[in-house]
Design a protein around this motif. Structure first.
Motif, PDB file in Angstrom:
ATOM      1  N   ALA A   1       0.832  -1.206   0.000  1.00 44.50           N
ATOM      2  CA  ALA A   1       0.000   0.000   0.000  1.00 44.50           C
ATOM      3  C   ALA A   1       0.864   1.252   0.000  1.00 44.50           C
ATOM      4  CB  ALA A   1      -0.922   0.009   1.214  1.00 44.50           C
ATOM      5  N   ASP A   2       0.423   2.236  -0.747  1.00 48.52           N
ATOM      6  CA  ASP A   2       1.135   3.503  -0.735  1.00 48.52           C
ATOM      7  C   ASP A   2       0.518   4.423   0.322  1.00 48.52           C
ATOM      8  OD1 ASP A   2      -1.225   4.502  -1.844  1.00 48.52           O
ATOM      9  OD2 ASP A   2      -0.415   4.568  -3.862  1.00 48.52           O
ATOM     10  N   TYR A   3       1.226   5.491   0.637  1.00 47.02           N
ATOM     11  CA  TYR A   3       0.796   6.404   1.695  1.00 47.02           C
ATOM     12  C   TYR A   3      -0.603   6.952   1.420  1.00 47.02           C
ATOM     13  CZ  TYR A   3       0.367  10.460   4.645  1.00 47.02           C
ATOM     14  OH  TYR A   3      -0.106  11.384   5.537  1.00 47.02           O
ATOM     15  N   LYS A   4      -0.882   7.280   0.164  1.00 47.37           N
ATOM     16  CA  LYS A   4      -2.176   7.864  -0.197  1.00 47.37           C
ATOM     17  C   LYS A   4      -3.335   6.909   0.126  1.00 47.37           C
ATOM     18  CE  LYS A   4      -3.946  10.347  -4.206  1.00 47.37           C
ATOM     19  NZ  LYS A   4      -3.698  10.633  -5.622  1.00 47.37           N
ATOM     20  N   SER A   5      -3.157   5.622  -0.170  1.00 40.37           N
ATOM     21  CA  SER A   5      -4.192   4.625   0.120  1.00 40.37           C
ATOM     22  C   SER A   5      -4.379   4.433   1.617  1.00 40.37           C
ATOM     23  CB  SER A   5      -3.832   3.282  -0.515  1.00 40.37           C
ATOM     24  OG  SER A   5      -3.786   3.405  -1.907  1.00 40.37           O
ATOM     25  N   ILE A   6      -3.272   4.433   2.342  1.00 40.47           N
ATOM     26  CA  ILE A   6      -3.354   4.291   3.801  1.00 40.47           C
ATOM     27  C   ILE A   6      -4.077   5.492   4.397  1.00 40.47           C
ATOM     28  CG2 ILE A   6      -2.013   4.193   5.944  1.00 40.47           C
ATOM     29  CD1 ILE A   6       0.137   2.656   4.259  1.00 40.47           C
ATOM     30  N   LYS A   7      -3.714   6.682   3.964  1.00 38.55           N
ATOM     31  CA  LYS A   7      -4.339   7.911   4.462  1.00 38.55           C
ATOM     32  C   LYS A   7      -5.837   7.912   4.141  1.00 38.55           C
ATOM     33  CE  LYS A   7      -4.264  12.071   6.209  1.00 38.55           C
ATOM     34  NZ  LYS A   7      -4.972  12.044   7.474  1.00 38.55           N
ATOM     35  N   LYS A   8      -6.195   7.500   2.934  1.00 36.51           N
ATOM     36  CA  LYS A   8      -7.606   7.429   2.536  1.00 36.51           C
ATOM     37  C   LYS A   8      -8.370   6.481   3.462  1.00 36.51           C
ATOM     38  CE  LYS A   8     -10.553   5.874  -1.245  1.00 36.51           C
ATOM     39  NZ  LYS A   8     -10.630   5.300  -2.571  1.00 36.51           N
ATOM     40  N   THR A   9      -7.757   5.345   3.780  1.00 35.74           N
ATOM     41  CA  THR A   9      -8.404   4.360   4.646  1.00 35.74           C
ATOM     42  C   THR A   9      -8.512   4.880   6.077  1.00 35.74           C
ATOM     43  OG1 THR A   9      -7.391   2.680   3.238  1.00 35.74           O
ATOM     44  CG2 THR A   9      -8.455   1.907   5.242  1.00 35.74           C
ATOM     45  N   GLU A  10      -7.508   5.597   6.535  1.00 36.60           N
ATOM     46  CA  GLU A  10      -7.588   6.212   7.866  1.00 36.60           C
ATOM     47  C   GLU A  10      -8.751   7.199   7.919  1.00 36.60           C
ATOM     48  OE1 GLU A  10      -2.873   6.111   9.193  1.00 36.60           O
ATOM     49  OE2 GLU A  10      -3.663   7.910   8.248  1.00 36.60           O
ATOM     50  N   ASP A  11      -8.874   8.021   6.882  1.00 36.88           N
ATOM     51  CA  ASP A  11      -9.888   9.077   6.860  1.00 36.88           C
ATOM     52  C   ASP A  11     -11.301   8.541   6.635  1.00 36.88           C
ATOM     53  OD1 ASP A  11      -7.834  10.887   7.202  1.00 36.88           O
ATOM     54  OD2 ASP A  11      -7.760  11.486   5.091  1.00 36.88           O
ATOM     55  N   GLU A  12     -11.448   7.576   5.731  1.00 33.51           N
ATOM     56  CA  GLU A  12     -12.779   7.134   5.323  1.00 33.51           C
ATOM     57  C   GLU A  12     -13.250   5.837   5.975  1.00 33.51           C
ATOM     58  OE1 GLU A  12     -13.457   7.320   1.065  1.00 33.51           O
ATOM     59  OE2 GLU A  12     -11.907   8.879   0.880  1.00 33.51           O
ATOM     60  N   ALA A  13     -12.337   5.113   6.619  1.00 35.28           N
ATOM     61  CA  ALA A  13     -12.719   3.829   7.229  1.00 35.28           C
ATOM     62  C   ALA A  13     -12.265   3.721   8.681  1.00 35.28           C
ATOM     63  CB  ALA A  13     -12.146   2.669   6.423  1.00 35.28           C
ATOM     64  N   ASP A  14     -11.724   4.807   9.224  1.00 36.14           N
ATOM     65  CA  ASP A  14     -11.240   4.792  10.607  1.00 36.14           C
ATOM     66  C   ASP A  14     -10.251   3.647  10.813  1.00 36.14           C
ATOM     67  OD1 ASP A  14     -11.038   5.726  13.209  1.00 36.14           O
ATOM     68  OD2 ASP A  14     -12.684   4.483  13.926  1.00 36.14           O
ATOM     69  N   LEU A  15      -9.293   3.530   9.875  1.00 36.95           N
ATOM     70  CA  LEU A  15      -8.258   2.494   9.964  1.00 36.95           C
ATOM     71  C   LEU A  15      -7.521   2.642  11.283  1.00 36.95           C
ATOM     72  CD1 LEU A  15      -6.666   0.205   8.467  1.00 36.95           C
ATOM     73  CD2 LEU A  15      -5.108   2.006   7.702  1.00 36.95           C
ATOM     74  N   TYR A  16      -7.442   1.552  12.033  1.00 40.70           N
ATOM     75  CA  TYR A  16      -6.765   1.599  13.328  1.00 40.70           C
ATOM     76  C   TYR A  16      -5.250   1.580  13.166  1.00 40.70           C
ATOM     77  CZ  TYR A  16      -5.406   0.542  18.087  1.00 40.70           C
ATOM     78  OH  TYR A  16      -4.815   0.587  19.325  1.00 40.70           O
ATOM     79  N   LYS A  17      -4.762   0.698  12.296  1.00 47.83           N
ATOM     80  CA  LYS A  17      -3.318   0.577  12.133  1.00 47.83           C
ATOM     81  C   LYS A  17      -3.001  -0.102  10.814  1.00 47.83           C
ATOM     82  CE  LYS A  17       0.870  -0.393  14.417  1.00 47.83           C
ATOM     83  NZ  LYS A  17       1.646   0.085  15.458  1.00 47.83           N
ATOM     84  N   CYS A  18      -1.859   0.278  10.248  1.00 51.24           N
ATOM     85  CA  CYS A  18      -1.329  -0.406   9.067  1.00 51.24           C
ATOM     86  C   CYS A  18      -0.025  -1.070   9.484  1.00 51.24           C
ATOM     87  CB  CYS A  18      -1.083   0.579   7.925  1.00 51.24           C
ATOM     88  SG  CYS A  18      -0.477  -0.234   6.428  1.00 51.24           S
ATOM     89  N   ILE A  19       0.041  -2.377   9.293  1.00 57.57           N
ATOM     90  CA  ILE A  19       1.227  -3.153   9.635  1.00 57.57           C
ATOM     91  C   ILE A  19       1.844  -3.666   8.337  1.00 57.57           C
ATOM     92  CG2 ILE A  19       2.097  -5.205  10.821  1.00 57.57           C
ATOM     93  CD1 ILE A  19      -0.252  -4.902  12.803  1.00 57.57           C
ATOM     94  N   LYS A  20       3.136  -3.474   8.201  1.00 59.54           N
ATOM     95  CA  LYS A  20       3.838  -3.892   6.988  1.00 59.54           C
ATOM     96  C   LYS A  20       4.166  -5.379   7.034  1.00 59.54           C
ATOM     97  CE  LYS A  20       4.305   0.326   5.316  1.00 59.54           C
ATOM     98  NZ  LYS A  20       3.508   0.768   4.233  1.00 59.54           N
ATOM     99  N   LYS A  21       4.039  -6.026   5.879  1.00 58.48           N
ATOM    100  CA  LYS A  21       4.490  -7.406   5.719  1.00 58.48           C
ATOM    101  C   LYS A  21       5.995  -7.380   5.456  1.00 58.48           C
ATOM    102  CE  LYS A  21       0.345  -9.394   3.581  1.00 58.48           C
ATOM    103  NZ  LYS A  21      -0.173  -9.901   2.302  1.00 58.48           N
TER     104      LYS A  21
END
Length: 131
Positions: free
Chosen positions: A93-113
């Motif tokens: 995932a790129d930063y833009k997708s993570i930020k979008k998910t944080e803003d629109e889906a209340d993403l709790y955390k992104c963990i890298k594989k």
């Protein structure tokens, strides 16, 4: 009666099997464990679970999947179950997708594989304390 569900979504079965085994080893019978190889399959599982307000739903989703990407999937889940704990587990995932998910889906955390087991467990534990 309170129900606890962890749904793992990834298009790679080996990843799903690994996460599920680690979660079961750590949490035992505390959760119902479900896996899906696509966002569409995951949405079907969520519908079949007949969740209610007492359900603690935890979604651990990859980002890079065919048809529906993880950010779009988590946004859909958030619209249906805003209190679900949403975790993205990805190597792409790129930063833009993570930020979008944080803003629109209340993403709790992104963990890298590749993920560190203790980090995943700590994320779930701290996230459940917020719900």
């Amino acid at each position: 009666m309170e129900k606890n569900v962890i749904l793992c979504v990834d298009d790679e079965k080996i990843i799903l099997d690994s996460i599920k085994a680690q979660l079961k080893e750590n949490y035992g019978n505390l959760f119902l464990y479900e896996t899906a190889e696509s966002a569409t399959e995951a949405l079907d599982i969520i519908e079949d679970l007949e969740l209610d307000l007492s359900t603690n739903l935890i979604i651990i989703s990859d980002w890079l999947m065919p048809v529906i990407k993880g950010d779009e999937f988590l946004i859909k889940v958030h619209q249906m179950y805003p209190n679900a704990l949403k975790i993205m587990l990805t190597g792409h995932a790129d930063y833009k997708s993570i930020k979008k998910t944080e803003d629109e889906a209340d993403l709790y955390k992104c963990i890298k594989k590749p993920w560190v087991r203790s980090e995943l467990f700590s994320c779930i534990d701290s996230g459940l304390q917020l719900t």
